[in-house]
Write an enzyme that holds these catalytic residues in place. Structure first.
Site, PDB file in Angstrom:
ATOM      1  N   GLY A  51       2.792  -5.558   7.246  1.00  0.00           N
ATOM      2  CA  GLY A  51       1.861  -6.408   6.509  1.00  0.00           C
ATOM      3  C   GLY A  51       0.757  -6.924   7.406  1.00  0.00           C
ATOM      4  N   SER A  52       0.218  -8.058   7.035  1.00  0.00           N
ATOM      5  CA  SER A  52      -0.964  -8.561   7.736  1.00  0.00           C
ATOM      6  C   SER A  52      -0.606  -9.286   9.039  1.00  0.00           C
ATOM      7  CB  SER A  52      -1.728  -9.520   6.826  1.00  0.00           C
ATOM      8  OG  SER A  52      -0.914 -10.630   6.539  1.00  0.00           O
ATOM      9  N   VAL A  53      -1.588  -9.457   9.885  1.00  0.00           N
ATOM     10  CA  VAL A  53      -1.371 -10.140  11.175  1.00  0.00           C
ATOM     11  C   VAL A  53      -0.934 -11.600  10.969  1.00  0.00           C
ATOM     12  CG1 VAL A  53      -2.464 -10.882  13.334  1.00  0.00           C
ATOM     13  CG2 VAL A  53      -2.923  -8.590  12.426  1.00  0.00           C
ATOM     14  N   PRO A  54      -1.602 -12.373  10.090  1.00  0.00           N
ATOM     15  CA  PRO A  54      -1.170 -13.778   9.939  1.00  0.00           C
ATOM     16  C   PRO A  54       0.298 -13.886   9.501  1.00  0.00           C
ATOM     17  CG  PRO A  54      -3.301 -13.429   8.874  1.00  0.00           C
ATOM     18  CD  PRO A  54      -2.819 -12.085   9.310  1.00  0.00           C
ATOM     19  N   THR A  55       0.715 -13.030   8.561  1.00  0.00           N
ATOM     20  CA  THR A  55       2.120 -13.092   8.119  1.00  0.00           C
ATOM     21  C   THR A  55       3.041 -12.625   9.246  1.00  0.00           C
ATOM     22  OG1 THR A  55       1.357 -12.611   5.878  1.00  0.00           O
ATOM     23  CG2 THR A  55       3.714 -12.442   6.268  1.00  0.00           C
ATOM     24  N   CYS A  87      -3.442   0.786   6.817  1.00  0.00           N
ATOM     25  CA  CYS A  87      -3.532  -0.008   8.053  1.00  0.00           C
ATOM     26  C   CYS A  87      -4.143   0.776   9.217  1.00  0.00           C
ATOM     27  CB  CYS A  87      -2.148  -0.485   8.435  1.00  0.00           C
ATOM     28  SG  CYS A  87      -0.997   0.871   8.574  1.00  0.00           S
ATOM     29  N   ASN A 110       0.800  -1.236   0.000  1.00  0.00           N
ATOM     30  CA  ASN A 110       0.000   0.000   0.000  1.00  0.00           C
ATOM     31  C   ASN A 110       0.832   1.285   0.000  1.00  0.00           C
ATOM     32  OD1 ASN A 110       0.830  -0.487   2.603  1.00  0.00           O
ATOM     33  ND2 ASN A 110      -1.073   0.200   3.548  1.00  0.00           N
ATOM     34  N   GLU A 163       8.086   2.776  14.194  1.00  0.00           N
ATOM     35  CA  GLU A 163       8.813   3.393  13.097  1.00  0.00           C
ATOM     36  C   GLU A 163       8.736   4.894  13.319  1.00  0.00           C
ATOM     37  OE1 GLU A 163       7.073   1.326   9.509  1.00  0.00           O
ATOM     38  OE2 GLU A 163       9.032   0.363   9.717  1.00  0.00           O
ATOM     39  N   GLU A 193       4.615  -4.073  12.052  1.00  0.00           N
ATOM     40  CA  GLU A 193       3.586  -3.054  11.780  1.00  0.00           C
ATOM     41  C   GLU A 193       2.448  -3.772  11.076  1.00  0.00           C
ATOM     42  OE1 GLU A 193       3.694  -0.204  12.941  1.00  0.00           O
ATOM     43  OE2 GLU A 193       5.797   0.280  13.253  1.00  0.00           O
ATOM     44  N   GLU A 244     -10.828  -6.130   9.561  1.00  0.00           N
ATOM     45  CA  GLU A 244     -10.164  -5.161   8.685  1.00  0.00           C
ATOM     46  C   GLU A 244     -10.568  -5.433   7.236  1.00  0.00           C
ATOM     47  OE1 GLU A 244      -5.874  -5.487   8.030  1.00  0.00           O
ATOM     48  OE2 GLU A 244      -5.749  -3.332   8.312  1.00  0.00           O
ATOM     49  N   LYS A 263      12.653  -6.464   0.935  1.00  0.00           N
ATOM     50  CA  LYS A 263      11.798  -7.191  -0.005  1.00  0.00           C
ATOM     51  C   LYS A 263      10.449  -6.486  -0.101  1.00  0.00           C
ATOM     52  CE  LYS A 263       8.906 -10.555   0.420  1.00  0.00           C
ATOM     53  NZ  LYS A 263       7.939 -10.003  -0.535  1.00  0.00           N
TER      54      LYS A 263
HETATM   55  N1  LIG Z   1       0.737  -1.345  10.444  1.00  0.00           N
HETATM   56  C1  LIG Z   1       1.194  -0.966   9.272  1.00  0.00           C
HETATM   57  O1  LIG Z   1       2.055  -0.108   9.221  1.00  0.00           O
HETATM   58  C2  LIG Z   1       0.673  -1.581   8.012  1.00  0.00           C
HETATM   59  C3  LIG Z   1      -0.020  -2.764   7.987  1.00  0.00           C
HETATM   60  N2  LIG Z   1      -0.469  -3.304   6.808  1.00  0.00           N
HETATM   61  C4  LIG Z   1      -1.254  -4.540   6.818  1.00  0.00           C
HETATM   62  O2  LIG Z   1      -0.839  -5.357   5.717  1.00  0.00           O
HETATM   63  C5  LIG Z   1      -1.927  -6.028   5.125  1.00  0.00           C
HETATM   64  C6  LIG Z   1      -1.954  -5.832   3.643  1.00  0.00           C
HETATM   65  O3  LIG Z   1      -0.697  -5.970   3.100  1.00  0.00           O
HETATM   66  P1  LIG Z   1      -0.244  -7.321   2.371  1.00  0.00           P
HETATM   67  O4  LIG Z   1       0.911  -6.969   1.499  1.00  0.00           O
HETATM   68  O5  LIG Z   1      -1.396  -8.006   1.751  1.00  0.00           O
HETATM   69  O6  LIG Z   1       0.236  -8.203   3.611  1.00  0.00           O
HETATM   70  P2  LIG Z   1       0.937  -9.609   3.614  1.00  0.00           P
HETATM   71  O7  LIG Z   1       1.128  -9.947   5.027  1.00  0.00           O
HETATM   72  O8  LIG Z   1       0.255 -10.583   2.741  1.00  0.00           O
HETATM   73  O9  LIG Z   1       2.352  -9.369   2.899  1.00  0.00           O
HETATM   74  C7  LIG Z   1       3.269  -8.416   3.372  1.00  0.00           C
HETATM   75  C8  LIG Z   1       4.659  -8.790   2.910  1.00  0.00           C
HETATM   76  O10 LIG Z   1       5.056 -10.016   3.512  1.00  0.00           O
HETATM   77  C9  LIG Z   1       5.515 -10.929   2.529  1.00  0.00           C
HETATM   78  N3  LIG Z   1       5.227 -12.272   3.008  1.00  0.00           N
HETATM   79  C10 LIG Z   1       4.072 -12.967   2.842  1.00  0.00           C
HETATM   80  N4  LIG Z   1       4.165 -14.160   3.492  1.00  0.00           N
HETATM   81  C11 LIG Z   1       5.393 -14.205   4.082  1.00  0.00           C
HETATM   82  C12 LIG Z   1       6.064 -15.157   4.901  1.00  0.00           C
HETATM   83  N5  LIG Z   1       5.496 -16.313   5.242  1.00  0.00           N
HETATM   84  N6  LIG Z   1       7.312 -14.870   5.331  1.00  0.00           N
HETATM   85  C13 LIG Z   1       7.894 -13.698   5.020  1.00  0.00           C
HETATM   86  N7  LIG Z   1       7.309 -12.750   4.230  1.00  0.00           N
HETATM   87  C14 LIG Z   1       6.071 -12.997   3.768  1.00  0.00           C
HETATM   88  C15 LIG Z   1       4.768 -10.507   1.290  1.00  0.00           C
HETATM   89  O11 LIG Z   1       5.403 -10.975   0.124  1.00  0.00           O
HETATM   90  C16 LIG Z   1       4.796  -8.994   1.417  1.00  0.00           C
HETATM   91  O12 LIG Z   1       6.036  -8.472   1.006  1.00  0.00           O
HETATM   92  C17 LIG Z   1      -3.139  -5.477   5.818  1.00  0.00           C
HETATM   93  O13 LIG Z   1      -3.594  -6.390   6.782  1.00  0.00           O
HETATM   94  C18 LIG Z   1      -2.666  -4.237   6.534  1.00  0.00           C
HETATM   95  O14 LIG Z   1      -3.332  -3.881   7.650  1.00  0.00           O
HETATM   96  C19 LIG Z   1      -0.222  -2.696   5.633  1.00  0.00           C
HETATM   97  C20 LIG Z   1       0.464  -1.510   5.622  1.00  0.00           C
HETATM   98  C21 LIG Z   1       0.932  -0.857   6.795  1.00  0.00           C
HETATM   99  N1  LIG Z   2       1.143   6.972   5.972  1.00  0.00           N
HETATM  100  C1  LIG Z   2       0.814   6.055   6.990  1.00  0.00           C
HETATM  101  C2  LIG Z   2       1.248   4.674   6.643  1.00  0.00           C
HETATM  102  C3  LIG Z   2       0.228   3.716   6.957  1.00  0.00           C
HETATM  103  C4  LIG Z   2       0.398   2.388   6.277  1.00  0.00           C
HETATM  104  O1  LIG Z   2       1.546   1.999   5.995  1.00  0.00           O
HETATM  105  O2  LIG Z   2      -0.624   1.738   6.016  1.00  0.00           O
END
Ligand SMILES: NC(=O)C1=CN([C@@H]2O[C@H](COP(=O)(O)OP(=O)(O)OC[C@H]3O[C@@H](n4cnc5c(N)ncnc54)[C@H](O)[C@@H]3O)[C@@H](O)[C@H]2O)C=CC1
Ligand SMILES: NCCCC(=O)O
Length: 448
Positions: free
Chosen positions: A186-190, A242, A111, A422, A208, A345, A134
């Site tokens: 990324g996501s909570v499960p990952t 997020c 995102n 961060e 995060e 979410e 990555k």
């Molecule tokens: N708190 C925060 O700052 C943020 C949180 N998010 C969360 O991320 C989610 C959406 O982003 P996605 O890219 O779909 O998340 P995702 O968790 O599917 O992937 C995130 C990253 O992890 C990598 N990845 C996936 N499985 C992995 C594994 N088993 N081991 C190591 N790396 C792995 C992916 O290739 C990608 O680069 C939403 O749930 C959102 O809330 C997104 C942006 C900011």
């Molecule tokens: N600009 C805030 C970043 C939030 C996010 O990474 O989803």
């Protein structure tokens, strides 16, 4: 694959040996130069980011601003990082050194690709580390520009390396024996999987993760500002943010007025080609995510929520956009705490409006979630504002605004939204370790 990951880590390790020896001032100068190049190439990078992700170019420029600002901020801190001197009995003394960790890994979501890479690499490099990053396979491009810029600014070759790939590549990185730390967005499960992998090597992690943040609007607020705040809290980057304040709690006295205005403003959002200057909402990240978001809206209707606007597939008039992953931003009314759209979410442009009567009641309901990334409150009552944020279980709280990202302030979650931070001064602690040196000025007094 594993071999390429290893090559990237080995090259980062070689660069780390040079970088860690540089003084804070030397690192600072190079980071400032990188920040300058990002500023100079802002429009070009923003265009690439828009093509990469789909967000409007107007918004992508704001992401690039928070990226170079982050580099500038940590460049400013690089020279002042240090330890302390402690006097001990008999003229002996001790001192501490703040040292880098080594090769850090950054793994990003799709995102905010360029911003995430900048927010992770700037403090890492300022502290004297190397980073292998990555990006998400959905947004592989813009991070490469950051790598080029660091190289042009003068970091040793390999200090900031980008590897492409999905889950398997991420796993190789987390398991690599020469990796000292993992910072993940990324996501909570990952996030859980990464924590587990990192635990095998006793590597520290920063997580995060996602959120389902509350935005509380009291009847004494400035209603126009509250409406603007709710739009900012829900519709940036097609709602794929997020920290979005997707549970909008509105005090009953102003519920109708607020809802009417927020629906009016939501209908005005210009959807279309994200490269056009006046577009404010582009396509979602991919088709399956679009279907996923639309599925939440169907479920919300089945559970009794009322669609007040949007929530449909959208086919812009421009024929070249006809296969794009567009939807109309959605406001859901008549929402109740137990509904799926209020609990989970969605990560799309969907705002859920809930009503409330009292401060105590709304606090209880706002905190009734496993997430804890952000929260917001709109009120003119200054005592109430501070009282409420003190009770909110969230890492980032906004008073009378939402989703602004000053890099001087720490960003990160409570509960299942993750840990570590961060941005801000505190992040230095997440990218460095403290060495204690105890100096004896007299003879050794042995107990033997
Ligand atoms: N708190 C925060 O700052 C943020 C949180 N998010 C969360 O991320 C989610 C959406 O982003 P996605 O890219 O779909 O998340 P995702 O968790 O599917 O992937 C995130 C990253 O992890 C990598 N990845 C996936 N499985 C992995 C594994 N088993 N081991 C190591 N790396 C792995 C992916 O290739 C990608 O680069 C939403 O749930 C959102 O809330 C997104 C942006 C900011
Ligand atoms: N600009 C805030 C970043 C939030 C996010 O990474 O989803």
């Amino acid at each position: 694959d594993k071999k390429e990951v290893d090559l990237a880590v080995q090259s980062a390790k070689a660069a780390f040996k040079i970088w860690r020896k540089k003084s804070g001032m030397e690192r600072s100068r190079i980071l400032l130069e990188a920040a300058r190049i990002i500023r100079e190439r802002k429009d070009e990078i923003a265009t690439v980011e828009t093509i990469n992700n789909g967000k409007s170019v107007f918004e992508a420029r704001l992401d690039i601003d928070t990226s170079w600002q982050c580099l500038e901020y940590y460049a400013g801190l690089a020279a002042s990082m240090g330890g302390e001197h402690v006097q001990l009995p008999g003229g002996s003394f001790g001192y501490t050194r703040r040292e880098p960790l080594g090769v850090c890994v950054g793994i990003g979501a799709w995102n905010y690709p360029f911003q995430i890479a900048s927010w992770k690499s700037a403090p890492a490099l300022a502290c004297g580390n190397a980073m292998v990053f990555k990006p998400s396979p959905f947004t592989p491009v813009s991070t490469l520009l950051l790598a080029e810029i660091y190289t042009e600014a003068g970091v040793p070759p390999g200090l900031f390396n980008v590897v492409q790939g999905g889950a398997a590549t991420g796993q190789f990185l987390c398991q690599h024996r020469d990796v000292a730390k993992v910072s993940f967005t990324g996501s909570v499960p990952t996030g859980k999987k990464i924590m587990e992998l990192a635990s095998k090597g006793v590597k520290p992690v920063t997580l995060e993760l996602g959120g389902k943040s509350p935005l509380i609007i009291f009847s004494d607020c400035d209603i126009e500002n509250a409406v603007r705040g709710a739009m900012m809290a829900n519709f940036l980057t097609q709602g794929e943010v997020c920290c979005n304040g997707t549970r909008v709690f509105v005090q009953r006295e102003i519920l109708d007025k607020f809802t009417e205005e927020v629906v009016k403003q939501t209908k005005k959002i210009k959807i279309g080609d994200p490269l056009e200057e006046d577009t404010r909402m582009g396509p979602l990240i991919n088709r399956s995510h679009l279907q996923h978001v639309l599925g939440f809206i169907e479920q919300a209707k089945n559970e009794g929520a009322k669609v007040l606007c949007g929530g449909d597939l959208c086919v812009p008039e421009d024929p070249k956009l006809k296969d794009g992953y567009y939807m109309t931003p959605c406001v859901l009314g008549n929402c109740k705490d137990g509904m799926t759209c209020v609990k989970e979410e969605i990560f799309g442009p969907v705002m859920s409006i809930l009503s409330f009567d009292t401060e105590a009641e709304v606090l209880e309901r706002a905190n009734d979630t496993n997430f804890g990334l952000a929260a917001g409150v709109f009120t003119r009552d200054i005592q109430r504002a501070h009282r409420v944020v003190a009770e909110l279980q969230a890492g980032v709280c906004y008073i009378n605004n939402y989703n602004v990202s000053p890099v001087e302030l720490p960003f990160g979650g409570y509960k299942m939204s993750g840990f570590g931070r961060e941005n801000g001064r505190v992040t230095i602690e997440y990218y460095s370790q403290l060495k204690t040196i105890c100096v004896e000025m007299g003879d050794v007094e042995s107990v033997f």
